[in-house]
Design a protein around this motif. Structure first.
Motif, PDB file in Angstrom:
ATOM      1  N   MET A  48     -52.794  63.532 -31.383  1.00 42.98           N
ATOM      2  CA  MET A  48     -53.826  62.786 -30.810  1.00 42.98           C
ATOM      3  C   MET A  48     -53.167  61.594 -30.210  1.00 42.98           C
ATOM      4  N   LEU A  49     -52.148  60.804 -30.514  1.00 42.03           N
ATOM      5  CA  LEU A  49     -51.465  59.991 -29.845  1.00 42.03           C
ATOM      6  C   LEU A  49     -50.717  60.182 -28.742  1.00 42.03           C
ATOM      7  N   LEU A  50     -50.094  61.463 -28.581  1.00 47.50           N
ATOM      8  CA  LEU A  50     -49.653  61.939 -27.453  1.00 47.50           C
ATOM      9  C   LEU A  50     -50.691  62.190 -26.488  1.00 47.50           C
ATOM     10  N   VAL A  51     -52.021  62.562 -26.769  1.00 46.24           N
ATOM     11  CA  VAL A  51     -52.812  63.105 -25.902  1.00 46.24           C
ATOM     12  C   VAL A  51     -53.435  61.372 -25.274  1.00 46.24           C
ATOM     13  N   LEU A  52     -53.213  60.380 -25.861  1.00 47.26           N
ATOM     14  CA  LEU A  52     -53.711  58.917 -25.444  1.00 47.26           C
ATOM     15  C   LEU A  52     -52.487  58.564 -24.764  1.00 47.26           C
ATOM     16  N   THR A  53     -51.229  59.104 -24.688  1.00 46.41           N
ATOM     17  CA  THR A  53     -50.238  58.599 -23.985  1.00 46.41           C
ATOM     18  C   THR A  53     -50.209  59.162 -22.517  1.00 46.41           C
ATOM     19  N   VAL A  54     -50.980  60.546 -22.642  1.00 47.59           N
ATOM     20  CA  VAL A  54     -51.157  61.192 -21.453  1.00 47.59           C
ATOM     21  C   VAL A  54     -52.270  60.203 -20.373  1.00 47.59           C
ATOM     22  N   VAL A  55     -53.280  59.747 -21.284  1.00 46.28           N
ATOM     23  CA  VAL A  55     -54.477  58.938 -20.674  1.00 46.28           C
ATOM     24  C   VAL A  55     -53.655  57.779 -20.207  1.00 46.28           C
ATOM     25  N   THR A  56     -52.688  56.930 -20.834  1.00 41.77           N
ATOM     26  CA  THR A  56     -52.130  55.790 -20.387  1.00 41.77           C
ATOM     27  C   THR A  56     -51.409  56.088 -18.886  1.00 41.77           C
ATOM     28  N   GLY A  57     -50.631  57.464 -18.866  1.00 37.23           N
ATOM     29  CA  GLY A  57     -50.183  57.734 -17.576  1.00 37.23           C
ATOM     30  C   GLY A  57     -51.255  57.802 -16.407  1.00 37.23           C
ATOM     31  N   LEU A  58     -52.271  58.472 -16.697  1.00 40.59           N
ATOM     32  CA  LEU A  58     -53.322  58.450 -15.925  1.00 40.59           C
ATOM     33  C   LEU A  58     -53.841  57.395 -15.214  1.00 40.59           C
ATOM     34  N   VAL A  59     -54.226  56.478 -16.235  1.00 37.42           N
ATOM     35  CA  VAL A  59     -54.965  55.304 -15.877  1.00 37.42           C
ATOM     36  C   VAL A  59     -53.825  54.478 -14.973  1.00 37.42           C
ATOM     37  N   TRP A  74     -44.891  63.055 -22.328  1.00 39.85           N
ATOM     38  CA  TRP A  74     -46.475  63.090 -22.011  1.00 39.85           C
ATOM     39  C   TRP A  74     -46.660  62.080 -21.250  1.00 39.85           C
ATOM     40  N   MET A  75     -46.002  60.858 -21.252  1.00 38.09           N
ATOM     41  CA  MET A  75     -46.492  59.766 -20.346  1.00 38.09           C
ATOM     42  C   MET A  75     -46.376  60.257 -18.951  1.00 38.09           C
ATOM     43  N   PHE A  76     -45.101  60.797 -18.630  1.00 37.09           N
ATOM     44  CA  PHE A  76     -44.683  61.596 -17.320  1.00 37.09           C
ATOM     45  C   PHE A  76     -45.809  62.461 -16.763  1.00 37.09           C
ATOM     46  N   ALA A  77     -46.318  63.368 -17.777  1.00 37.41           N
ATOM     47  CA  ALA A  77     -47.386  64.380 -17.258  1.00 37.41           C
ATOM     48  C   ALA A  77     -48.444  63.636 -16.879  1.00 37.41           C
ATOM     49  N   GLY A  78     -48.940  62.542 -17.677  1.00 30.05           N
ATOM     50  CA  GLY A  78     -50.343  61.920 -17.359  1.00 30.05           C
ATOM     51  C   GLY A  78     -49.992  61.079 -15.802  1.00 30.05           C
ATOM     52  N   LEU A  89     -61.108  60.292 -19.440  1.00 28.63           N
ATOM     53  CA  LEU A  89     -62.394  60.311 -20.128  1.00 28.63           C
ATOM     54  C   LEU A  89     -62.579  61.563 -20.853  1.00 28.63           C
ATOM     55  N   ALA A  90     -62.264  62.625 -20.304  1.00 28.40           N
ATOM     56  CA  ALA A  90     -62.510  63.878 -21.161  1.00 28.40           C
ATOM     57  C   ALA A  90     -61.464  64.053 -22.391  1.00 28.40           C
ATOM     58  N   LEU A  91     -60.109  63.502 -22.057  1.00 32.96           N
ATOM     59  CA  LEU A  91     -59.203  63.504 -22.853  1.00 32.96           C
ATOM     60  C   LEU A  91     -59.345  62.578 -24.086  1.00 32.96           C
ATOM     61  N   VAL A  92     -59.992  61.275 -23.606  1.00 33.04           N
ATOM     62  CA  VAL A  92     -60.495  60.516 -24.948  1.00 33.04           C
ATOM     63  C   VAL A  92     -61.547  60.948 -25.617  1.00 33.04           C
ATOM     64  N   VAL A  93     -62.482  61.660 -25.070  1.00 35.09           N
ATOM     65  CA  VAL A  93     -63.631  62.179 -25.783  1.00 35.09           C
ATOM     66  C   VAL A  93     -62.990  63.278 -26.676  1.00 35.09           C
ATOM     67  N   ALA A  94     -62.119  63.962 -26.316  1.00 33.12           N
ATOM     68  CA  ALA A  94     -61.506  65.043 -27.174  1.00 33.12           C
ATOM     69  C   ALA A  94     -60.838  64.430 -28.231  1.00 33.12           C
ATOM     70  N   VAL A  95     -59.973  63.337 -28.068  1.00 25.07           N
ATOM     71  CA  VAL A  95     -59.472  62.844 -29.194  1.00 25.07           C
ATOM     72  C   VAL A  95     -60.403  62.201 -30.334  1.00 25.07           C
ATOM     73  N   ALA A  96     -61.421  61.727 -29.693  1.00 26.78           N
ATOM     74  CA  ALA A  96     -62.485  61.406 -30.824  1.00 26.78           C
ATOM     75  C   ALA A  96     -63.037  62.352 -31.585  1.00 26.78           C
ATOM     76  N   ALA A  97     -63.377  63.611 -30.878  1.00 25.12           N
ATOM     77  CA  ALA A  97     -64.006  64.790 -31.471  1.00 25.12           C
ATOM     78  C   ALA A  97     -63.097  65.525 -32.384  1.00 25.12           C
ATOM     79  N   VAL A  98     -61.699  65.558 -31.973  1.00 26.39           N
ATOM     80  CA  VAL A  98     -60.766  66.453 -32.755  1.00 26.39           C
ATOM     81  C   VAL A  98     -60.567  65.449 -33.739  1.00 26.39           C
ATOM     82  N   THR A  99     -60.177  64.288 -33.976  1.00 25.20           N
ATOM     83  CA  THR A  99     -59.830  63.351 -35.031  1.00 25.20           C
ATOM     84  C   THR A  99     -61.028  63.267 -36.029  1.00 25.20           C
ATOM     85  N   GLY A 100     -62.142  63.226 -35.451  1.00 22.12           N
ATOM     86  CA  GLY A 100     -63.319  63.285 -36.380  1.00 22.12           C
ATOM     87  C   GLY A 100     -63.497  64.523 -37.221  1.00 22.12           C
TER      88      GLY A 100
END
Length: 215
Positions: A1-12, A161-165, A186-197
């Motif tokens: 999940m933290l790697l997905v948030l790393t992608v979000v970092t690159g995106l924003v 993963w940050m490069f990918a983002g 946004l979709a990636l962060v929602v996925a992080v919330a759902a999967v982590t939950g």
């Protein structure tokens, strides 16, 4: 999940740098450098934009730190709540960009503020999770450790993963539009919330959710 948030970092950061006036909303080292450039009179950099990004990030980090203090005993719940709040901020930013665009100066500052808040919040919470080599933002020390220690698959994954983002964000900003790039974040962060939950539910709670859980 933290790697997905790393992608979000690159995106924003791709969105903020390419579309909001040469600022970062996640990597504050760059903003401090840009502030120096702007004060020296370099073209293309703004003192006020850099300060706005820094201020929003610090405010988000302060709020994220307070959340971490309130939820110290369950890392899964902390990440879920954090991701939900971050998703709300990203949803508002996406709506603003879709309805008002991003070229007008007031709108740019609103978007910078919202994204800076979201990323400061993310960084504070990830810091409290204490997963080695996965900060979701800072790569300089991770790459230094990778080269100096000649080890660290997490460090390499974080950079990749940050490069990918960043690539995805830049491609969407340049070939589609800003709302699309923000919607993906946004979709990636929602996925992080759902999967982590789902992964952190159950009685007793999984071992990794505890303050000293497996990372």
């Amino acid at each position: 999940m933290l790697l997905v948030l790393t992608v979000v970092t690159g995106l924003v950061d791709a969105v903020s740098y390419l579309a909001l006036g040469h600022v970062f909303v996640a990597n504050m080292t760059g903003n401090v450098v840009f502030l120096g450039f702007a004060l020296a009179g370099a073209a293309g950099f703004s003192v006020t934009a850099s300060l706005a990004a820094l201020g929003a990030f610090l405010a988000g980090a302060f709020a994220g730190g307070r959340l971490s203090e309130r939820l110290p005993g369950h890392r899964g719940r902390l990440l879920v709540v954090s991701a939900v709040v971050q998703a709300v901020l990203l949803a508002v930013a996406t709506a603003v960009a879709a309805l008002a665009g991003h070229t007008a100066e007031p709108v740019r500052y609103v978007l910078t503020g919202l994204l800076g808040l979201a990323m400061g919040w993310q960084n504070a919470v990830v810091r409290s999770l204490k997963v080695p080599d996965l900060t979701t933002t800072v790569l300089t020390m991770a790459l230094t450790g990778l080269a100096a220690d000649r080890a660290g698959p997490r460090r390499l994954a974080s950079a990749g993963w940050m490069f990918a983002g960043a690539f995805l964000g830049a491609a969407l900003v340049l070939n589609a539009d800003v709302p699309t790039a923000l919607a993906l974040a946004l979709a990636l962060v929602v996925a992080v919330a759902a999967v982590t939950g789902r992964a952190s539910s159950g009685h007793p709670a999984p071992a990794w959710t505890g303050p000293d859980g497996v990372s």
